[in-house]
Design a protein around this motif. Structure first.
Motif, PDB file in Angstrom:
ATOM      1  N   LYS A  35      -1.066  -0.565 -14.133  1.00 45.14           N
ATOM      2  CA  LYS A  35      -0.406   1.019 -14.301  1.00 45.14           C
ATOM      3  C   LYS A  35       0.460   0.653 -14.039  1.00 45.14           C
ATOM      4  CE  LYS A  35      -1.139   1.313  -9.442  1.00 45.14           C
ATOM      5  NZ  LYS A  35      -2.359   2.172  -8.089  1.00 45.14           N
ATOM      6  N   LYS A  36       1.663   0.161 -13.913  1.00 48.28           N
ATOM      7  CA  LYS A  36       2.899  -0.149 -13.247  1.00 48.28           C
ATOM      8  C   LYS A  36       3.590  -0.655 -14.868  1.00 48.28           C
ATOM      9  CE  LYS A  36       2.708  -1.407  -8.311  1.00 48.28           C
ATOM     10  NZ  LYS A  36       3.286  -3.518  -8.207  1.00 48.28           N
ATOM     11  N   MET A  37       2.731  -0.693 -16.098  1.00 48.02           N
ATOM     12  CA  MET A  37       3.188  -1.153 -17.535  1.00 48.02           C
ATOM     13  C   MET A  37       3.701  -0.083 -18.137  1.00 48.02           C
ATOM     14  SD  MET A  37       1.646  -5.238 -17.391  1.00 48.02           S
ATOM     15  CE  MET A  37       3.126  -5.605 -18.868  1.00 48.02           C
ATOM     16  N   ASP A  40       5.425   6.737 -19.300  1.00 49.13           N
ATOM     17  CA  ASP A  40       5.702   8.162 -19.050  1.00 49.13           C
ATOM     18  C   ASP A  40       4.536   8.785 -20.215  1.00 49.13           C
ATOM     19  OD1 ASP A  40       5.283  10.826 -18.683  1.00 49.13           O
ATOM     20  OD2 ASP A  40       7.872  11.025 -18.722  1.00 49.13           O
ATOM     21  N   PHE A  41       3.747   9.077 -19.667  1.00 47.46           N
ATOM     22  CA  PHE A  41       2.529   9.814 -20.767  1.00 47.46           C
ATOM     23  C   PHE A  41       2.542  11.418 -20.746  1.00 47.46           C
ATOM     24  CE2 PHE A  41      -0.573   6.333 -19.677  1.00 47.46           C
ATOM     25  CZ  PHE A  41      -0.101   5.977 -20.441  1.00 47.46           C
ATOM     26  N   LYS A  42       3.473  12.209 -20.801  1.00 48.51           N
ATOM     27  CA  LYS A  42       4.280  13.504 -20.886  1.00 48.51           C
ATOM     28  C   LYS A  42       4.467  13.999 -22.368  1.00 48.51           C
ATOM     29  CE  LYS A  42       6.383  17.179 -19.033  1.00 48.51           C
ATOM     30  NZ  LYS A  42       7.482  17.898 -17.617  1.00 48.51           N
ATOM     31  N   GLY A  43       3.679  14.756 -23.086  1.00 48.47           N
ATOM     32  CA  GLY A  43       3.580  15.173 -24.442  1.00 48.47           C
ATOM     33  C   GLY A  43       2.945  14.005 -25.088  1.00 48.47           C
ATOM     34  N   LYS A  44       2.815  13.134 -25.420  1.00 51.62           N
ATOM     35  CA  LYS A  44       2.742  11.377 -26.018  1.00 51.62           C
ATOM     36  C   LYS A  44       0.907  11.330 -25.753  1.00 51.62           C
ATOM     37  CE  LYS A  44       6.405   9.187 -24.703  1.00 51.62           C
ATOM     38  NZ  LYS A  44       6.536  10.005 -23.740  1.00 51.62           N
ATOM     39  N   GLN A  58      -8.573   9.063 -19.857  1.00 50.46           N
ATOM     40  CA  GLN A  58      -8.407   9.905 -18.804  1.00 50.46           C
ATOM     41  C   GLN A  58      -7.610   9.637 -18.092  1.00 50.46           C
ATOM     42  OE1 GLN A  58     -10.530  12.238 -18.508  1.00 50.46           O
ATOM     43  NE2 GLN A  58      -9.726  13.215 -16.918  1.00 50.46           N
ATOM     44  N   TYR A  59      -7.085   8.737 -17.832  1.00 51.17           N
ATOM     45  CA  TYR A  59      -5.515   8.472 -16.888  1.00 51.17           C
ATOM     46  C   TYR A  59      -4.703   9.744 -17.970  1.00 51.17           C
ATOM     47  CZ  TYR A  59      -1.819   6.112 -14.553  1.00 51.17           C
ATOM     48  OH  TYR A  59      -1.035   5.395 -13.837  1.00 51.17           O
ATOM     49  N   ALA A  60      -4.147   9.001 -19.367  1.00 52.13           N
ATOM     50  CA  ALA A  60      -3.350   9.285 -19.628  1.00 52.13           C
ATOM     51  C   ALA A  60      -3.157  10.868 -19.612  1.00 52.13           C
ATOM     52  CB  ALA A  60      -3.309   8.721 -21.850  1.00 52.13           C
ATOM     53  N   ILE A  61      -4.447  11.334 -20.298  1.00 54.01           N
ATOM     54  CA  ILE A  61      -4.426  12.675 -20.410  1.00 54.01           C
ATOM     55  C   ILE A  61      -3.691  13.645 -18.846  1.00 54.01           C
ATOM     56  CG2 ILE A  61      -6.125  15.296 -20.308  1.00 54.01           C
ATOM     57  CD1 ILE A  61      -5.078  13.243 -22.782  1.00 54.01           C
ATOM     58  N   GLU A  62      -4.552  13.054 -17.464  1.00 52.32           N
ATOM     59  CA  GLU A  62      -4.465  13.168 -15.813  1.00 52.32           C
ATOM     60  C   GLU A  62      -2.641  13.572 -15.621  1.00 52.32           C
ATOM     61  OE1 GLU A  62      -6.795  10.939 -14.385  1.00 52.32           O
ATOM     62  OE2 GLU A  62      -8.086  12.355 -14.202  1.00 52.32           O
ATOM     63  N   HIS A  67      -2.710  14.238 -26.018  1.00 51.87           N
ATOM     64  CA  HIS A  67      -3.504  13.941 -26.954  1.00 51.87           C
ATOM     65  C   HIS A  67      -4.014  12.593 -26.535  1.00 51.87           C
ATOM     66  CE1 HIS A  67      -6.485  12.918 -30.043  1.00 51.87           C
ATOM     67  NE2 HIS A  67      -7.253  14.146 -29.406  1.00 51.87           N
ATOM     68  N   ALA A  68      -5.634  11.968 -26.674  1.00 52.57           N
ATOM     69  CA  ALA A  68      -5.913  10.404 -26.060  1.00 52.57           C
ATOM     70  C   ALA A  68      -7.344  10.485 -27.549  1.00 52.57           C
ATOM     71  CB  ALA A  68      -5.765  10.358 -25.418  1.00 52.57           C
ATOM     72  N   LEU A  69      -6.975   9.296 -28.609  1.00 49.93           N
ATOM     73  CA  LEU A  69      -8.226   9.292 -29.039  1.00 49.93           C
ATOM     74  C   LEU A  69      -9.165   7.742 -28.813  1.00 49.93           C
ATOM     75  CD1 LEU A  69      -9.814   8.949 -31.033  1.00 49.93           C
ATOM     76  CD2 LEU A  69      -8.213   8.220 -33.172  1.00 49.93           C
ATOM     77  N   GLY A  70      -9.588   7.855 -28.244  1.00 49.22           N
ATOM     78  CA  GLY A  70     -10.966   6.805 -28.284  1.00 49.22           C
ATOM     79  C   GLY A  70     -11.393   5.680 -28.838  1.00 49.22           C
ATOM     80  N   ILE A  71     -11.524   4.779 -29.274  1.00 49.63           N
ATOM     81  CA  ILE A  71     -12.219   4.671 -30.709  1.00 49.63           C
ATOM     82  C   ILE A  71     -12.702   2.705 -30.215  1.00 49.63           C
ATOM     83  CG2 ILE A  71     -11.317   5.526 -32.216  1.00 49.63           C
ATOM     84  CD1 ILE A  71     -10.106   2.602 -33.266  1.00 49.63           C
ATOM     85  N   ASP A  72     -14.475   2.721 -30.204  1.00 51.26           N
ATOM     86  CA  ASP A  72     -15.170   1.637 -29.988  1.00 51.26           C
ATOM     87  C   ASP A  72     -15.761   1.145 -30.893  1.00 51.26           C
ATOM     88  OD1 ASP A  72     -14.963   0.114 -26.367  1.00 51.26           O
ATOM     89  OD2 ASP A  72     -16.753   0.186 -27.681  1.00 51.26           O
TER      90      ASP A  72
END
Length: 244
Positions: A35-37, A40-44, A58-62, A67-72
């Motif tokens: 998490k330290k690495m 800053d996710f703001k606006g990304k 979820q962490y990025a959105i919080e 917007h976040a896209l997760g693929i699996d």
């Protein structure tokens, strides 16, 4: 190789009982370092490769991501992601990492947790990630450490009484397929040297900003069986880089 063990009912049930599945990020031994690495996710705009249950999305959105896209590759993983980490700003797609289109300059941050050791070519993924990142974009990922993947069995050597003796390291410079046992199942992984990880980034337009072999979080050492043994050899490699 697009192996998908996670949609196997028995394997998935075993995975769902792991600390990182039950407790999310706080149950992952490396999270206190990873998490330290993170940037800053703001606006990304964020891309998560091999998103699993969607904890990192979820962490990025919080923390302000647009917007976040997760693929699996696992539909079962994504079913859980939609239940546990749902948001109008998170999108989940069922597909292999190799099949994603990586449109030029479409993301500001790419993250991946414990996924790339399932892929045969690391330079290929570096090239694709570089293409889809904006200039100055951030790439942060974790993989199983080369010391952990080299021998292949991914198990300690034990004495006749079952006590742990040492961790085997062999065939280190012979990269390629390894058949490992994970959660009681045979799983195909790909061993890569530290040189391959570092040069894969450098030769594909990245500047490395962090490289850490994390020790487990002290708060988990006595709460998760076997966690103290993780202090005897590195299990993971965490890397952060920026697109030049």
């Amino acid at each position: 190789m697009k192996e998908n063990k996670y949609d196997d009912e028995k394997f998935f049930n075993q995975y769902s009982q792991m600390s990182r599945s039950v407790n999310g990020l706080k149950g992952a031994g490396e999270w206190h370092v990873l998490k330290k690495m993170l940037p800053d996710f703001k606006g990304k705009r964020v891309l998560d490769l091999g998103c699993g249950f969607g904890w990192h999305c979820q962490y990025a959105i919080e923390h302000g991501a647009e917007h976040a896209l997760g693929i699996d590759i696992s539909e079962k993983m994504l079913e859980e992601a939609r239940k546990r980490n749902n948001s109008p700003r998170i999108e989940y797609k069922h597909m292999a990492i190799e099949d994603f289109d990586y449109s030029p300059e479409s993301y500001d941050v790419v993250i991946s947790s414990l996924t790339f050791h399932y892929l045969e070519s690391f330079p290929d993924i570096c090239m694709k990630v570089n293409r889809c990142l904006t200039p100055g974009g951030i790439f942060v990922f974790s993989v199983e450490h080369p010391v952990f993947t080299a021998y292949g069995s991914q198990d300690w050597y034990h004495d006749a009484q079952g006590n742990i003796l040492h961790w085997p390291v062999d065939r280190y410079f012979s990269e390629g397929k390894r058949e490992a046992t994970f959660l009681g199942e045979n799983v195909t992984k790909y061993h890569k040297t530290l040189t391959t990880y570092v040069n894969g980034l450098i030769q594909n337009g990245f500047e490395i900003t962090g490289l850490i072999e994390p020790e487990p979080d002290e708060t988990l050492l006595d709460s998760i069986p076997g966690m103290r043994d993780e202090l005897r050899r590195p299990m993971m490699l965490l890397v952060s880089a920026v697109k030049k």
